[in-house]
Design a protein around this motif. Sequence first.
Motif, PDB file in Angstrom:
ATOM      1  N   ARG A 221       0.835  -1.192   0.000  1.00 54.72           N
ATOM      2  CA  ARG A 221       0.000   0.000   0.000  1.00 54.72           C
ATOM      3  C   ARG A 221       0.879   1.254   0.000  1.00 54.72           C
ATOM      4  O   ARG A 221       1.876   1.313   0.704  1.00 54.72           O
ATOM      5  CB  ARG A 221      -0.930   0.000   1.215  1.00 54.72           C
ATOM      6  CG  ARG A 221      -2.013   1.078   1.101  1.00 54.72           C
ATOM      7  CD  ARG A 221      -2.849   1.235   2.343  1.00 54.72           C
ATOM      8  NE  ARG A 221      -3.903   0.231   2.457  1.00 54.72           N
ATOM      9  CZ  ARG A 221      -3.957  -0.671   3.412  1.00 54.72           C
ATOM     10  NH1 ARG A 221      -3.022  -0.722   4.336  1.00 54.72           N
ATOM     11  NH2 ARG A 221      -4.947  -1.532   3.451  1.00 54.72           N
ATOM     12  N   LEU A 222       0.495   2.218  -0.834  1.00 50.96           N
ATOM     13  CA  LEU A 222       1.206   3.503  -0.882  1.00 50.96           C
ATOM     14  C   LEU A 222       0.406   4.487  -0.045  1.00 50.96           C
ATOM     15  O   LEU A 222      -0.712   4.842  -0.395  1.00 50.96           O
ATOM     16  CB  LEU A 222       1.258   4.021  -2.318  1.00 50.96           C
ATOM     17  CG  LEU A 222       2.516   3.816  -3.175  1.00 50.96           C
ATOM     18  CD1 LEU A 222       2.282   4.413  -4.558  1.00 50.96           C
ATOM     19  CD2 LEU A 222       3.752   4.423  -2.538  1.00 50.96           C
ATOM     20  N   GLY A 223       0.979   4.925   1.070  1.00 52.55           N
ATOM     21  CA  GLY A 223       0.259   5.867   1.914  1.00 52.55           C
ATOM     22  C   GLY A 223      -0.788   5.181   2.755  1.00 52.55           C
ATOM     23  O   GLY A 223      -0.819   3.959   2.877  1.00 52.55           O
ATOM     24  N   GLU A 224      -1.685   6.017   3.313  1.00 54.71           N
ATOM     25  CA  GLU A 224      -2.679   5.498   4.248  1.00 54.71           C
ATOM     26  C   GLU A 224      -3.836   4.827   3.536  1.00 54.71           C
ATOM     27  O   GLU A 224      -4.214   5.226   2.433  1.00 54.71           O
ATOM     28  CB  GLU A 224      -3.265   6.661   5.056  1.00 54.71           C
ATOM     29  CG  GLU A 224      -2.415   7.139   6.200  1.00 54.71           C
ATOM     30  CD  GLU A 224      -3.126   8.278   6.925  1.00 54.71           C
ATOM     31  OE1 GLU A 224      -4.177   8.012   7.557  1.00 54.71           O
ATOM     32  OE2 GLU A 224      -2.645   9.407   6.820  1.00 54.71           O
ATOM     33  N   ALA A 225      -4.435   3.846   4.208  1.00 58.81           N
ATOM     34  CA  ALA A 225      -5.603   3.172   3.650  1.00 58.81           C
ATOM     35  C   ALA A 225      -6.745   4.169   3.469  1.00 58.81           C
ATOM     36  O   ALA A 225      -7.045   4.953   4.374  1.00 58.81           O
ATOM     37  CB  ALA A 225      -6.040   2.037   4.584  1.00 58.81           C
TER      38      ALA A 225
END
Lengths: 375, 396
Positions: A221-225
């Motif tokens: 995952r790139l960054g926050e969900a």
Amino acid sequence: MDFTLTEERQMLQDTLRRYLADRYTTSVRNGILAGDTGFSPDIWRELAELGLVGALFSETDGGFGGAGFDIATVFEELGRAGVVEPFLDTAILGGRLLAALGNPEQKPLLERVIAGDLHLALAHGEPASRYDLSRVETTARAEAGDIVLNGRKAVVVNAEAAGFLIVSARESGGFFDLDGISLFLVPADSAGLSLRGYPMLAGGRAAEVTLDEVRLPVSARLGEAGKGFGPLMDALGAAHVALAAETLGAMETAVELTRQYLLTRHQFGRPIGTFQALQHRFADMLIELEQARSAVINAAGHLETADRDRQNAAARNLISRAGRLVAEETIQMHGGIAMTQEYELAHIAKRIVMAEHRFGDADYHLERFIALGAA
Amino acid sequence: MDLNYTDEEKAFREEVRAFLAEKLPKEVSDKVRAGISLGKEGHERWHATLNEKGWLNYNWPREFGGAEWNAVQRHIFEEECAMAHAPRIVPFGLSMLGPVLQKFGSKTQQDFFLPRILNGAHWWCQGYSEPGAGSDLASLKTRAVRDGDHYVVNGQKTWTTLGQYANWIFCLVRTDPAAKQQEGISFLLIDMDTPGIEVRPIVLLDGTPEVNEVFFDDVRVPVENLVGEENKGWTYAKYLLTHERTNIAGVGFSQAGLDAVKRIARVECANGRPLAENPHFAARLARVEIDLMAMATTNMRIISRAAAGQAPGVESSMLKVKGTIIRQEINDLARRAVGPYAMPFASEAVEGDNDPIGPDYAGPVAAQYFNNRKLSIFGGSNEIQRGIIAKVRMGG
């Protein structure tokens, strides 16, 4: 106010212009267009060595630029030469998302991007999403500590060359919600990821991407969900500057080719440039070209400000209109020769018009400008 | 690249703003906003206010007592004045004749005329166009024949703006009919009280007597009123035309006009909703706003080059064409925005001391729309400008 380029940007501009004039000739480019990779890996590497990619990133991210006017300077030259190599996709869209969101394992990939060794692609748009940025139907579901992606992505430029695809997928919310969209760094060789590649009308290649139970570790995952939309908008903000500047550069070439043609083409015993019917239309194009340049300056100058989106919408609306005028009028003023595939203007005109189809046409950006002004 | 004004320029803008807030009477700005004539005294009063501050001849060099503002300062001042609905400075003496006299006039002419331009003793008008010489100005036929210490002038000038207020006129006259068109023209200063001059008003399509015809019948002009050399008038005329081009884009006027249209569109309703929310109207409005945003930057690019000493060339023609297209589009939007109330012919005679017919913003818009058709015609029609742009930029 100061409308001159800094010394560094002036040097960058000179270097790129000289290199592209020498190296990226019409015949070389026609060779690239006729090939099946969509771009020239040699030229890609040479341009990366000249610092083109580095100029698009800030120093903290390993580059030496990255501001609005760096992007505008680079892309105006790419547009001027009709370059089809996917700098927008790898460096601006992919690269900026990686720079903004990458975790300590992901971020080192940037070094390879800047060196020209790694390609990226943004797989965001879908068959039904058109230009709606929040419309994401592709799903991401959590399963046994992994993430599983399912969905289809449309016209993913540079997907075939990319080592990683940045895929947007919905983890929560409805189809149009801004919240709930996550971004994932998906290796190109992931099981369940399939591409149907094709050439594009104005050069380069894209693919329809299918994600069928693509299983990724959570660390992909790139960054926050669920918080991917904001960073996506940031990357697109830079992409709009790049596309506007690229179109401006292409418009300049189209107008210059037409200027030369008006002076040299004879009909009825004199250069066609002596006809007032063509002179006045030529003048109108020059006026719109100045307007387009101002629009690019406005967009580039506001990239890091609160007025970014409104300025971008204004610039892309104006340049879509002015670009269409220049593309159509330069073809018309040339006559039959511009209808041939191998003539330089034909390619340039296609680049100008097709740019309008990336992230919003004139109507889309007008609507956006109105909405942002009312807000 | 830096799109921001410097601190000094910002401070200057504040100074201009404060001055306008203090010195521009509301009844004057209301008239300007509504497109109502100020009359001779109204203009003279505003000139006197500016002159007191030393801001009337801001484009004159210091050696002639001017403020010698650079192009950016001039732009800021003109933009603020437009936004505040200040009267325009009547340009004929201050920004047309003044610079010509400073460059080509004799010391005697400078000493006599320049102070009188400033103190309002002389109201100048421009004698250029003739019935047969519009865009093709060099074909002008008004004759001046030398007779001892005088020129005897015969002929007709037209489109003489505010000539009804003027007591002096600067004229292009033909002194050598045998020479090639541009080479037989001289630049004469003529006292309007001289016998043989008749001024007849021309009522324009919006009902205003803004321009005039001026007839010359054996008018005797002392030879000392010749500017520069005989038969060199075309050079001076061209200098005059290229000199005062900073405000040619009219960005401030367009911004003020656009704000006015937005105000109207929030109040006027279509299908029970504010006109501003009508998608067709909103789209046209947005498009012209976008064009204006780019135009403002185009204008500043050219101005900042001018401030750095590069004289604007063909860029002036570009600004003129695009600037007038934008202003006229805004006028058209305003006209349409007010709906049927665009139709009454608002005038003193109809309204007098009564309430306006329809909403107060509706009165002037149709007249302004028609009046501003002039923008693409005067000062070198937009077709002439396109010809210049093509000729210069095509090269070859």
